[in-house]
Design a protein around this motif. Structure first.
Motif, PDB file in Angstrom:
ATOM      1  N   ALA A 154      -4.854   8.076   4.655  1.00 21.63           N
ATOM      2  CA  ALA A 154      -4.685   8.585   6.016  1.00 21.63           C
ATOM      3  C   ALA A 154      -5.857   9.473   6.406  1.00 21.63           C
ATOM      4  O   ALA A 154      -6.402   9.374   7.494  1.00 21.63           O
ATOM      5  N   TRP A 155      -6.247  10.334   5.462  1.00 22.59           N
ATOM      6  CA  TRP A 155      -7.261  11.334   5.753  1.00 22.59           C
ATOM      7  C   TRP A 155      -8.626  10.946   5.179  1.00 22.59           C
ATOM      8  O   TRP A 155      -9.533  11.768   5.125  1.00 22.59           O
ATOM      9  N   MET A 168      -7.343  13.283  -0.134  1.00 21.19           N
ATOM     10  CA  MET A 168      -7.145  14.354   0.846  1.00 21.19           C
ATOM     11  C   MET A 168      -8.443  14.817   1.473  1.00 21.19           C
ATOM     12  O   MET A 168      -9.448  15.040   0.790  1.00 21.19           O
ATOM     13  N   GLY A 178      -0.996   5.854  15.201  1.00 21.53           N
ATOM     14  CA  GLY A 178      -1.204   4.501  14.697  1.00 21.53           C
ATOM     15  C   GLY A 178      -1.548   4.510  13.224  1.00 21.53           C
ATOM     16  O   GLY A 178      -1.876   5.555  12.650  1.00 21.53           O
ATOM     17  N   LYS A 229      -7.616  12.259  12.921  1.00 20.61           N
ATOM     18  CA  LYS A 229      -8.226  11.496  11.829  1.00 20.61           C
ATOM     19  C   LYS A 229      -9.578  10.882  12.247  1.00 20.61           C
ATOM     20  O   LYS A 229      -9.932  10.898  13.415  1.00 20.61           O
ATOM     21  N   ASP A 261      -3.948   8.937  13.642  1.00 20.34           N
ATOM     22  CA  ASP A 261      -3.416   9.975  14.527  1.00 20.34           C
ATOM     23  C   ASP A 261      -4.590  10.759  15.105  1.00 20.34           C
ATOM     24  O   ASP A 261      -5.745  10.502  14.794  1.00 20.34           O
ATOM     25  N   SER A 289      -4.295   6.261   8.582  1.00 22.38           N
ATOM     26  CA  SER A 289      -3.728   6.864   9.793  1.00 22.38           C
ATOM     27  C   SER A 289      -4.779   6.939  10.888  1.00 22.38           C
ATOM     28  O   SER A 289      -5.949   7.204  10.618  1.00 22.38           O
ATOM     29  N   THR A 301      -0.917  17.281  -0.490  1.00 19.32           N
ATOM     30  CA  THR A 301      -0.951  16.159   0.449  1.00 19.32           C
ATOM     31  C   THR A 301      -0.259  16.623   1.710  1.00 19.32           C
ATOM     32  O   THR A 301       0.077  17.809   1.829  1.00 19.32           O
ATOM     33  N   PHE A 302      -0.034  15.735   2.657  1.00 20.28           N
ATOM     34  CA  PHE A 302       0.756  16.093   3.833  1.00 20.28           C
ATOM     35  C   PHE A 302       2.208  15.721   3.537  1.00 20.28           C
ATOM     36  O   PHE A 302       2.464  14.795   2.774  1.00 20.28           O
ATOM     37  N   SER A 333       2.051   4.391  12.818  1.00 20.22           N
ATOM     38  CA  SER A 333       1.494   5.678  12.369  1.00 20.22           C
ATOM     39  C   SER A 333       1.115   5.583  10.887  1.00 20.22           C
ATOM     40  O   SER A 333       1.447   4.596  10.214  1.00 20.22           O
ATOM     41  N   GLY A 334       0.442   6.593  10.400  1.00 15.22           N
ATOM     42  CA  GLY A 334       0.112   6.653   8.975  1.00 15.22           C
ATOM     43  C   GLY A 334       1.368   6.836   8.130  1.00 15.22           C
ATOM     44  O   GLY A 334       1.452   6.353   6.997  1.00 15.22           O
ATOM     45  N   THR A 335       2.347   7.556   8.692  1.00 10.73           N
ATOM     46  CA  THR A 335       3.615   7.749   7.990  1.00 10.73           C
ATOM     47  C   THR A 335       4.356   6.413   7.891  1.00 10.73           C
ATOM     48  O   THR A 335       4.876   6.050   6.821  1.00 10.73           O
ATOM     49  N   ALA A 356       4.194  13.960   4.887  1.00 13.00           N
ATOM     50  CA  ALA A 356       4.513  12.559   5.189  1.00 13.00           C
ATOM     51  C   ALA A 356       4.589  11.686   3.936  1.00 13.00           C
ATOM     52  O   ALA A 356       5.407  10.767   3.869  1.00 13.00           O
ATOM     53  N   VAL A 407      -3.576  10.234  -3.136  1.00 10.79           N
ATOM     54  CA  VAL A 407      -4.008  10.622  -1.781  1.00 10.79           C
ATOM     55  C   VAL A 407      -5.466  11.062  -1.827  1.00 10.79           C
ATOM     56  O   VAL A 407      -5.842  11.836  -2.702  1.00 10.79           O
ATOM     57  N   LEU A 439       2.943   4.211   5.200  1.00  7.85           N
ATOM     58  CA  LEU A 439       3.462   4.507   3.858  1.00  7.85           C
ATOM     59  C   LEU A 439       4.859   3.931   3.678  1.00  7.85           C
ATOM     60  O   LEU A 439       5.186   3.337   2.646  1.00  7.85           O
TER      61      LEU A 439
HETATM   62  C1  LIG Z   1      -2.082  12.326   8.584  1.00  9.27           C
HETATM   63  C2  LIG Z   1      -1.529  12.019   7.253  1.00  9.27           C
HETATM   64  C3  LIG Z   1      -0.410  11.199   7.101  1.00  9.27           C
HETATM   65  C4  LIG Z   1       0.433  10.751   8.245  1.00  9.27           C
HETATM   66  O1  LIG Z   1      -0.221  10.031   9.229  1.00  9.27           O
HETATM   67  P1  LIG Z   1       0.392  10.023  10.713  1.00  9.27           P
HETATM   68  O2  LIG Z   1      -0.415   8.965  11.401  1.00  9.27           O
HETATM   69  O3  LIG Z   1       0.142  11.384  11.292  1.00  9.27           O
HETATM   70  O4  LIG Z   1       1.820   9.691  10.631  1.00  9.27           O
HETATM   71  C5  LIG Z   1      -0.012  10.853   5.821  1.00  9.27           C
HETATM   72  N1  LIG Z   1      -0.657  11.294   4.742  1.00  9.27           N
HETATM   73  C6  LIG Z   1      -1.738  12.105   4.845  1.00  9.27           C
HETATM   74  C7  LIG Z   1      -2.439  12.541   3.609  1.00  9.27           C
HETATM   75  C8  LIG Z   1      -2.184  12.512   6.105  1.00  9.27           C
HETATM   76  O5  LIG Z   1      -3.233  13.331   6.192  1.00  9.27           O
END
Ligand SMILES: *Cc1c(COP(=O)(O)O)cnc(C)c1O
Length: 389
Positions: A160-161, A134, A194, A187, A184, A182, A87-88, A61-63, A90, A132, A66
């Motif tokens: 991620a975004w 964003m 993933g 995205k 997910d 990311s 940010t998110f 995942s994107g998390t 995560a 980030v 990180l």
């Molecule tokens: C979506 C997102 C994540 C996490 O990604 P996942 O694949 O959902 O775990 C982390 N940081 C930002 C800025 C995101 O938008």
């Protein structure tokens, strides 16, 4: 909106290919059964090629991306990692999971990290910065990179975004030392769940690769069950199924970006003559993904009215102003570590960010946008400003 809109038979064909070649869903081993079918390795190679990076590592995942990126830095107990207030969750969660101390900066009018505030918050304990990008827009990355370089701090880009966004011709995520992505379901391209990490430095890559796989060093001299290791790790391995989808989605990235940019332009063309309206700004020579179009109003009450009118007309907004509690550090008292590092005053720690965010309305951009959407958005704006046609 994103890659999931373009999912079709291509993805299922690539998955079928796994089952026609032994059905091996694990990225390692089973050489005799898999007929040389390696989806995760191929996805990493394809991604590295497209993004012009030397090292790419697929994760769950994107998390996780990180978390694994931070693992490659060998943080120790009192190390601080600085990220941004918008940010998110995560991004901060990954810092906490890595036993780093999370600190957030204000944002500037790109709605990403404010380089001036970053400079103020860097101190002897700062080990890494996570900028980030964003909602698909580049941060003021060259200023931030310069600061990190001068202070000898590792720069991670949470992309991620921002998958597919660019700055001065380079993909976002490939400018700092490490970039995370990311896939997910919301995205630019998706594998369900993933992520991917790209590295400049081989040492970081090798450490991350082992760490995301329980410490396995994939020593070619011994079988996997006797593999060498030099630290513990965890399991963030991507499966062959995710990677099969990723291989196909990556090929569709250009199309996703083309459609998003085209549709964002159609909306902006329709509304740009309306007075007192602007778009979220982005650094010169950068190219947003236009995953959404952020309209900036003169006052918060106008932003609120605009949102109400959009919803009345059947159009949703994305993150701004809704879902702020998940995306703005002001509301993250539940993260004890973050709250403590901001002296238990999170609520009043980001006045500049708050002022900027309160004027924003984010409109999601669909790859398959219906023809009448720009007109509906215009109508919602005219009602907001009480302009008669
Ligand atoms: C979506 C997102 C994540 C996490 O990604 P996942 O694949 O959902 O775990 C982390 N940081 C930002 C800025 C995101 O938008």
């Amino acid at each position: 909106m994103p890659g999931f809109e373009l999912i079709n038979k291509d993805e299922s064909k690539e998955i079928k290919d796994i089952f026609e070649n032994g059905g091996i869903l694990f990225r390692h081993g089973f050489e005799k059964l898999r007929n040389n079918t390696y989806k995760v390795s191929k996805f990493e190679k394809d991604f590295a090629k497209k993004f012009l990076s030397r090292y790419a590592l697929a994760v769950t995942s994107g998390t996780a991306a990180l978390r694994v990126a931070l693992a490659s830095l060998n943080l120790s107990k009192d190390d601080e990692v600085i990220t941004q207030s918008f940010t998110f969750v995560a991004t901060v969660e990954a810092i906490i999971e890595s036993r780093g101390i999370p600190v957030c900066t204000e944002i500037d009018n790109t709605l990403n990290m404010d380089p001036d505030d970053l400079l103020k918050k860097i101190n002897k304990k700062t080990k890494a910065v996570i900028v980030v990008h964003m909602l698909g827009v580049s941060a003021n990355i060259s200023k931030i990179k310069k600061i990190c370089k001068k202070k000898r701090i590792i720069l991670i880009e949470d992309t991620a975004w921002g998958v597919g966004g660019k700055y001065k011709g380079n993909f976002l995520g490939t400018i700092g030392d490490i970039g995370t992505f990311s896939f997910d379901f919301a995205k630019s391209i998706t594998t369900g769940e993933g992520g991917m990490i790209v590295f400049k430095n081989k040492k970081h890559y090798m450490k991350a690769k082992a760490w995301h796989d329980h410490g396995h060093e994939n020593n070619p001299k011994v079988p996997r069950w006797e593999d060498t290791r030099s630290s513990s790790g965890f399991n963030f391995r991507m499966t062959e199924l995710q990677a099969a989808v990723g291989i196909v989605q990556l090929k569709k990235l250009n199309r996703v970006l083309f459609l998003q940019r085209k549709n964002a332009q159609l909306i902006w063309k329709k509304i740009k003559s309306i007075p007192d309206l602007s778009l979220r700004s982005f650094p010169p020579q950068s190219l947003p993904t236009y995953d959404s179009l952020i309209v900036v109003m003169k006052r918060p009450d106008l932003a609120k009215k605009f949102r109400v009118n959009l919803i009345k007309n059947g159009i949703n907004t994305k993150i701004l102003p809704e879902a702020m509690t998940w995306h703005f550090a002001k509301y993250w008292k539940h993260m004890k570590e973050l709250s403590t590092s901001h002296k238990n005053k999170l609520h009043s720690s980001f006045p500049k960010s708050e002022k900027l965010l309160n004027n924003c309305v984010s409109i999601p951009i669909s790859c398959k946008m219906k023809k009448n959407i720009p007109e509906i958005i215009k109508k919602s704006l005219l009602t907001t400003f009480k302009i008669k046609r």
